[in-house]
Design a protein around this motif. Structure first.
Motif, PDB file in Angstrom:
ATOM      1  N   GLU A  78       0.825  -1.206   0.000  1.00 52.84           N
ATOM      2  CA  GLU A  78       0.000   0.000   0.000  1.00 52.84           C
ATOM      3  C   GLU A  78       0.861   1.258   0.000  1.00 52.84           C
ATOM      4  O   GLU A  78       0.511   2.254  -0.653  1.00 52.84           O
ATOM      5  CB  GLU A  78      -0.922  -0.013   1.225  1.00 52.84           C
ATOM      6  N   GLN A  79       1.984   1.232   0.700  1.00 54.97           N
ATOM      7  CA  GLN A  79       2.866   2.393   0.725  1.00 54.97           C
ATOM      8  C   GLN A  79       3.477   2.654  -0.650  1.00 54.97           C
ATOM      9  O   GLN A  79       3.563   3.808  -1.102  1.00 54.97           O
ATOM     10  CB  GLN A  79       3.973   2.181   1.769  1.00 54.97           C
ATOM     11  N   ARG A  80       3.894   1.602  -1.353  1.00 50.21           N
ATOM     12  CA  ARG A  80       4.447   1.778  -2.702  1.00 50.21           C
ATOM     13  C   ARG A  80       3.392   2.304  -3.659  1.00 50.21           C
ATOM     14  O   ARG A  80       3.685   3.170  -4.510  1.00 50.21           O
ATOM     15  CB  ARG A  80       5.012   0.450  -3.212  1.00 50.21           C
ATOM     16  N   GLN A  87       3.433  10.519  -7.060  1.00 47.44           N
ATOM     17  CA  GLN A  87       4.337  10.942  -8.119  1.00 47.44           C
ATOM     18  C   GLN A  87       3.582  11.268  -9.402  1.00 47.44           C
ATOM     19  O   GLN A  87       3.891  12.257 -10.088  1.00 47.44           O
ATOM     20  CB  GLN A  87       5.369   9.838  -8.374  1.00 47.44           C
ATOM     21  N   ILE A  88       2.564  10.459  -9.745  1.00 52.83           N
ATOM     22  CA  ILE A  88       1.756  10.737 -10.937  1.00 52.83           C
ATOM     23  C   ILE A  88       1.011  12.066 -10.769  1.00 52.83           C
ATOM     24  O   ILE A  88       0.937  12.887 -11.706  1.00 52.83           O
ATOM     25  CB  ILE A  88       0.771   9.580 -11.192  1.00 52.83           C
ATOM     26  N   GLU A  89       0.474  12.290  -9.578  1.00 55.00           N
ATOM     27  CA  GLU A  89      -0.234  13.549  -9.323  1.00 55.00           C
ATOM     28  C   GLU A  89       0.710  14.739  -9.424  1.00 55.00           C
ATOM     29  O   GLU A  89       0.345  15.795  -9.947  1.00 55.00           O
ATOM     30  CB  GLU A  89      -0.866  13.493  -7.923  1.00 55.00           C
ATOM     31  N   LEU A  90       1.935  14.573  -8.959  1.00 54.75           N
ATOM     32  CA  LEU A  90       2.902  15.666  -8.995  1.00 54.75           C
ATOM     33  C   LEU A  90       3.318  15.996 -10.419  1.00 54.75           C
ATOM     34  O   LEU A  90       3.533  17.173 -10.765  1.00 54.75           O
ATOM     35  CB  LEU A  90       4.126  15.276  -8.159  1.00 54.75           C
ATOM     36  N   GLU A  91       3.419  14.966 -11.262  1.00 54.81           N
ATOM     37  CA  GLU A  91       3.896  15.189 -12.621  1.00 54.81           C
ATOM     38  C   GLU A  91       2.808  15.682 -13.565  1.00 54.81           C
ATOM     39  O   GLU A  91       3.078  16.470 -14.478  1.00 54.81           O
ATOM     40  CB  GLU A  91       4.504  13.894 -13.169  1.00 54.81           C
ATOM     41  N   LYS A  92       1.573  15.251 -13.394  1.00 58.29           N
ATOM     42  CA  LYS A  92       0.531  15.520 -14.383  1.00 58.29           C
ATOM     43  C   LYS A  92      -0.562  16.474 -13.897  1.00 58.29           C
ATOM     44  O   LYS A  92      -1.476  16.785 -14.664  1.00 58.29           O
ATOM     45  CB  LYS A  92      -0.126  14.203 -14.810  1.00 58.29           C
ATOM     46  N   SER A  93      -0.502  16.918 -12.678  1.00 56.36           N
ATOM     47  CA  SER A  93      -1.566  17.776 -12.171  1.00 56.36           C
ATOM     48  C   SER A  93      -1.425  19.201 -12.716  1.00 56.36           C
ATOM     49  O   SER A  93      -0.335  19.652 -13.087  1.00 56.36           O
ATOM     50  CB  SER A  93      -1.530  17.812 -10.640  1.00 56.36           C
ATOM     51  N   VAL A  94      -2.530  19.914 -12.751  1.00 58.16           N
ATOM     52  CA  VAL A  94      -2.557  21.314 -13.169  1.00 58.16           C
ATOM     53  C   VAL A  94      -2.184  22.181 -11.973  1.00 58.16           C
ATOM     54  O   VAL A  94      -2.495  21.857 -10.820  1.00 58.16           O
ATOM     55  CB  VAL A  94      -3.961  21.681 -13.698  1.00 58.16           C
ATOM     56  N   LEU A  95      -1.512  23.315 -12.239  1.00 58.03           N
ATOM     57  CA  LEU A  95      -1.109  24.209 -11.165  1.00 58.03           C
ATOM     58  C   LEU A  95      -2.331  24.774 -10.445  1.00 58.03           C
ATOM     59  O   LEU A  95      -3.325  25.145 -11.076  1.00 58.03           O
ATOM     60  CB  LEU A  95      -0.254  25.341 -11.716  1.00 58.03           C
ATOM     61  N   SER A  96      -2.252  24.864  -9.137  1.00 61.12           N
ATOM     62  CA  SER A  96      -3.342  25.440  -8.348  1.00 61.12           C
ATOM     63  C   SER A  96      -3.287  26.961  -8.405  1.00 61.12           C
ATOM     64  O   SER A  96      -2.318  27.558  -8.912  1.00 61.12           O
ATOM     65  CB  SER A  96      -3.238  24.968  -6.897  1.00 61.12           C
ATOM     66  N   ASP A  97      -4.321  27.609  -7.887  1.00 54.57           N
ATOM     67  CA  ASP A  97      -4.362  29.073  -7.868  1.00 54.57           C
ATOM     68  C   ASP A  97      -3.205  29.646  -7.057  1.00 54.57           C
ATOM     69  O   ASP A  97      -2.629  30.680  -7.422  1.00 54.57           O
ATOM     70  CB  ASP A  97      -5.694  29.548  -7.287  1.00 54.57           C
ATOM     71  N   HIS A  98      -2.881  28.998  -5.978  1.00 53.03           N
ATOM     72  CA  HIS A  98      -1.778  29.502  -5.163  1.00 53.03           C
ATOM     73  C   HIS A  98      -0.447  29.391  -5.899  1.00 53.03           C
ATOM     74  O   HIS A  98       0.397  30.316  -5.834  1.00 53.03           O
ATOM     75  CB  HIS A  98      -1.714  28.713  -3.846  1.00 53.03           C
ATOM     76  N   GLU A  99      -0.247  28.300  -6.619  1.00 56.62           N
ATOM     77  CA  GLU A  99       0.992  28.149  -7.383  1.00 56.62           C
ATOM     78  C   GLU A  99       1.065  29.163  -8.528  1.00 56.62           C
ATOM     79  O   GLU A  99       2.142  29.703  -8.821  1.00 56.62           O
ATOM     80  CB  GLU A  99       1.079  26.728  -7.928  1.00 56.62           C
ATOM     81  N   LEU A 100      -0.052  29.438  -9.188  1.00 56.02           N
ATOM     82  CA  LEU A 100      -0.070  30.461 -10.233  1.00 56.02           C
ATOM     83  C   LEU A 100       0.242  31.833  -9.649  1.00 56.02           C
ATOM     84  O   LEU A 100       0.949  32.650 -10.273  1.00 56.02           O
ATOM     85  CB  LEU A 100      -1.435  30.475 -10.919  1.00 56.02           C
TER      86      LEU A 100
END
Length: 292
Positions: A78-80, A87-100
């Motif tokens: 489960e940890q893996r 990692q998938i979320e970090l690579e393919k996610s859209v920038l949030s309002d705070h990050e913009l």
């Protein structure tokens, strides 16, 4: 010619009726046997009625469970899987309002340092006193001052009588009861009384405990299991052969009342029940206890 033919046609029918009549008359013992079996069955039922019904003592027990309060620890697989999804979320996610907002402020600061900055166009922006980076610094300070509650509390987890132990596991209530001349750890149980249902008997078993006041939810009106045992031959009688215990499941819906000092309760995980229950009893109980 017609008369002989009529006599010949009537003979087979007469023989068939004679044989059928012979069977009915010659084997009247079959009817007598049926009457005798019915009379014996009636006499047997009357004898059982005089004896007072079933020779088994009926009891109802409650399997009261406290469900997990917190999530369980991840196992290695489960940890893996969790790390892979992160990692998938970090690579393919859209920038949030705070990050913009962080990117816009960084670009504005670079223009100020380069001298390519029009104050007339960005007067409204300069009115912002709290920058995104300042907000992150504030959040970091709050995070450092936050102390989460410990998941493992060694002193509480060792107290088997506390329902607050092992918050990530499901616990089952055991009580010490007198059975014959021996004290045993069992699920809360009591004897059925005439006029009440087995569900009502199970509710009375909980209400009769020294620390009465458990707020529970019963899972249905039908038993989830049954345990049957016979009495030793030395004390066995025709009117009392043994005991049948019917189990009902219930879930603790609120914190239990304070435990009296002399009340003998145990809140155990499923893998701890074997130390306190008889093997035959544990075999029946283990079939309907879910290790959630």
């Amino acid at each position: 010619m017609a008369a002989p033919c009529g006599r010949m046609a009537s003979r087979p029918l007469f023989r068939f009726l004679s044989r059928f009549s012979g069977i009915c008359v010659g084997h009247t013992g079959i009817r007598h046997f049926s009457r005798a079996s019915v009379s014996r069955t009636t006499a047997k039922s009357e004898t059982e009625g005089e004896r007072g019904g079933s020779p088994w003592t009926l009891m109802a027990a409650v399997c009261l469970q406290r469900l997990p309060v917190i999530s369980a620890d991840y196992n290695p697989m489960e940890q893996r899987f969790k790390d892979m999804l992160h990692q998938i979320e970090l690579e393919k996610s859209v920038l949030s309002d705070h990050e913009l907002r962080l990117l816009e402020e960084a670009e504005r600061m670079s223009r100020k340092q380069a001298g390519d900055y029009d104050s007339d166009k960005e007067d409204d922006v300069d009115q912002e006193i709290l920058l995104a980076q300042d907000m992150e610094d504030t959040w970091e300070q709050k995070l450092k001052s936050f102390q989460p509650a410990p998941r493992v509390r060694a002193d509480v987890d060792k107290d088997l009588s506390s329902p607050e132990r092992c918050l990530a596991d499901s616990l089952v209530l055991l009580t010490e009861q007198q059975v014959g001349g021996e004290k045993m750890w069992l699920l809360p149980q009591t004897q059925w009384q005439e006029g009440e249902t087995l569900r009502q008997t199970a509710e009375r078993a909980l209400a009769s405990l020294p620390a009465a006041g458990f707020k529970v939810t019963f899972l249905g009106n039908a038993p989830c299991g049954v345990y049957k045992y016979k009495l030793p031959k030395a004390i066995r009688t025709e009117s009392c052969v043994g005991t049948k215990v019917f189990f009902f499941k219930a879930i603790l819906t609120d914190s239990p009342p304070p435990k009296p000092e002399k009340a003998l309760f145990l809140w155990l995980k499923k893998n701890e029940l074997e130390k306190y229950l008889k093997p035959a009893y544990m075999l029946k109980v283990g079939n309907f206890i879910l290790d959630l």
